[in-house]
Design an enzyme around this catalytic site. Structure first.
Site, PDB file in Angstrom:
ATOM      1  N   LYS A  96      41.426  46.204  44.416  1.00 38.25           N
ATOM      2  CA  LYS A  96      41.852  45.480  43.212  1.00 38.25           C
ATOM      3  C   LYS A  96      43.321  45.102  43.391  1.00 38.25           C
ATOM      4  O   LYS A  96      44.111  45.904  43.906  1.00 38.25           O
ATOM      5  CB  LYS A  96      41.659  46.375  41.986  1.00 38.25           C
ATOM      6  CG  LYS A  96      42.015  45.706  40.660  1.00 38.25           C
ATOM      7  CD  LYS A  96      41.633  46.588  39.469  1.00 38.25           C
ATOM      8  CE  LYS A  96      41.973  45.928  38.141  1.00 38.25           C
ATOM      9  NZ  LYS A  96      41.559  46.750  36.972  1.00 38.25           N
TER      10      LYS A  96
ATOM     11  N   SER B  60      38.664  44.637  33.315  1.00 36.68           N
ATOM     12  CA  SER B  60      39.538  43.810  34.107  1.00 36.68           C
ATOM     13  C   SER B  60      39.216  43.812  35.602  1.00 36.68           C
ATOM     14  O   SER B  60      39.643  42.911  36.312  1.00 36.68           O
ATOM     15  CB  SER B  60      40.980  44.254  33.916  1.00 36.68           C
ATOM     16  OG  SER B  60      41.167  45.559  34.441  1.00 36.68           O
TER      17      SER B  60
ATOM     18  N   SER C 117      37.689  49.256  32.324  1.00 38.00           N
ATOM     19  CA  SER C 117      37.738  48.206  33.342  1.00 38.00           C
ATOM     20  C   SER C 117      37.011  48.505  34.646  1.00 38.00           C
ATOM     21  O   SER C 117      36.893  47.611  35.492  1.00 38.00           O
ATOM     22  CB  SER C 117      39.185  47.854  33.659  1.00 38.00           C
ATOM     23  OG  SER C 117      39.661  47.002  32.655  1.00 38.00           O
TER      24      SER C 117
END
Ligand code: GLN
Length: 492
Positions: A79, A154, A178
């Site tokens: 990420k 997210s 997330s």
């Protein structure tokens, strides 16, 4: 081999150990898939082919010398919130569009020690604020199951990359859902560990008392491999707990579903807005666990109504404080031709941050301001404690708690939910972060539009092994986690 992307992490590890394929072949295979398929999914912000191939060659050399680890040569996507030395780290923001970190996050460094090959950095909501990945400065990532839908957020890039077979597994972070919600929207398994289990060093901060990194993959078994890399004490993170991490792979069969007491919170299944298909799939999965020997116990979580307001005070408050560092002076975006220092601060921040981030800075700054601090922030902290106590009381009579991960399946891109509507979609995930508990999402079927549905299991502190083990056994008895989106079936 053309189907390397279909192998599980254990199969990849065994294949590399048995010289069925090299890390270079495997890495090239994934890079080729990214090149051919990712234009449709847009899961990567940065692909790093040169570095990946160099790491793959090093991994192959290590294999030859007999010094390899279990995961030496297995590719991963990070990420874009984890700092990577020499590679851009953007947090999905214009503010950090050109930021190159001088050091690796602990999670990234541990991945290197384990021999993982970094394919690149994947997209996310700006500073991890959002539930759709649409707030990224780099544009929306698409859900591999339906390209006109969001992958969730997210960690939407992590979820989409794995669901489209553009990475075998990926790191994510979870401040209020997330990891679990995008895993749910994309038909994956994702684990949010107990707060303090995974180092936050080098993980760009959103809300420090809630943020926690964790693995996203197809199965609990695949997650266990990545958890073995990510977990553990780090003296560079003062909130990292000095408790030995488990061997999550070795523990995959350590907890029996037989006799497991699963709490079903009455309030959770009466939430307005809980989609009928989501409810049905989750209930079917619980029936399956019951058939496997679990006992379902109705419980009360009386603080449910307080989750959204409490989280949406504490998270923005911490965010407003954390994001002060982006001032246009030290690093990140700086506006053109500032007339004075105030102008530099103001314009750098209003031009560098997107609307959702600015909204949260405003809410957080307001809640922390002298006149309102007691009425909002202190009050929210007190309610937070009550939410935690509600869970601890429930764990006196049950081993795990079941819930949907989200009230709906993936939204359409551009559905233009107003902010409050979007916040309400976090109802099932945010309390876990407020209490610091671990929780996992497992895919349990599809809605009428063939979009994935997820079951969430919440455990007591440090029970990651138990959660992975329960989901592993469920996955031995079912095949939802093996279903692939059409785009993942494409060969290149
Ligand atoms: N959707 C939640 C938020 O916007 C959770 C995000 C996250 O876990 N990073 O705050």
């Amino acid at each position: 081999m053309t189907d390397l992307h279909r192998l599980s992490i254990r199969e990849l590890s065994e294949g590399l150990a048995g010289s069925k394929f090299s890390s270079r072949e495997l890495t090239e295979h994934y890079l080729k898939r990214i090149e051919k398929i990712d234009a449709q999914v847009q899961s990567y912000v940065t692909v790093t082919p040169e570095q990946a191939l160099a790491q793959a060659d090093a991994a192959d050399a290590l294999r030859k010398s007999g010094m390899a680890n279990v995961l030496t040569g297995v590719p991963v996507a990070h990420k874009d919130i984890f700092c990577t030395q020499g590679i851009k780290t953007t947090a999905g923001s214009k503010m950090l569009d050109n930021f190159i970190s001088p050091y690796d996050a602990t999670v990234v460094a541990k991945g290197k020690v384990a021999g993982l090959v970094t394919l690149g950095k994947v997209n996310m909501d700006e500073f991890a604020m959002g539930s759709t990945s649409e707030s990224s400065y780099f544009g929306a990532t698409k859900n591999p199951w339906a390209l006109d839908h969001v992958p969730g957020g997210s960690s939407g890039g992590s979820a989409a990359a794995v669901a489209a077979d553009l990475a075998p597994f990926a790191t994510g972070t979870d401040t209020g859902g997330s990891i679990r919600q995008p895993a749910s929207f994309c038909g994956l398994t994702g684990l949010k560990p107990t707060y303090g289990r995974v180092s936050r060093f080098g993980m760009i901060a959103y809300a420090s008392s809630l943020d926690q990194g964790g693995p996203m993959a197809r199965s609990a078994e695949d997650c266990a491999y990545l958890m073995n890399v990510m977990a553990g004490h780090d003296e560079r993170d003062s909130t990292s707990v000095n408790v030995d991490a488990d061997d999550y792979v070795a523990n995959l069969n350590a907890t029996s579903v037989k006799g497991l007491r699963i709490g079903i919170p009455k309030q959770y299944f009466n939430v307005a807005g809980l989609d009928a298909d989501v409810k049905a799939r989750v209930e079917e999965s619980l029936k399956k666990l019951e058939d496997m020997g679990a006992t379902l116990v109705e419980i009360n979580l009386n603080m449910t109504d307080a989750y959204v307001p409490t989280y949406y005070l504490i998270a923005p408050a911490e965010a407003s404080s954390n994001l002060q560092r982006f001032d246009g002076v030290r690093y990140g975006y700086r506006c053109e031709n500032p007339v004075d220092l105030t102008d530099l601060y103001k314009r750098s921040r209003s031009e560098g941050f997107g609307p959702e981030v600015q909204r949260r800075i405003l809410i957080g700054t307001y809640a922390l301001s002298a006149g309102y601090y007691d009425a909002y922030y202190v009050k929210a902290q007190k309610v937070r404690r009550l939410i935690q106590q509600d869970f601890l009381k429930a764990f006196e009579s049950v081993d795990v708690i079941a819930a949907p991960s989200a009230p709906t399946t993936a939204y359409k891109i551009g559905a233009s939910l107003d902010p409050v509507e979007m916040y309400l979609g976090d109802i099932y995930t945010i309390a876990v972060n407020l209490a610091g508990l671990p929780a996992i999402n497992a895919p349990v079927g599809f809605d009428k539009d063939q979009l994935p549905v997820g079951l969430q299991l919440i455990g007591n502190y440090w029970s990651e092994s138990q959660l992975l083990s329960v989901v592993h056994q469920y996955q031995q008895a079912t095949d939802w986690h093996t279903k692939r989106a059409a785009i993942a079936e494409e060969t290149v």
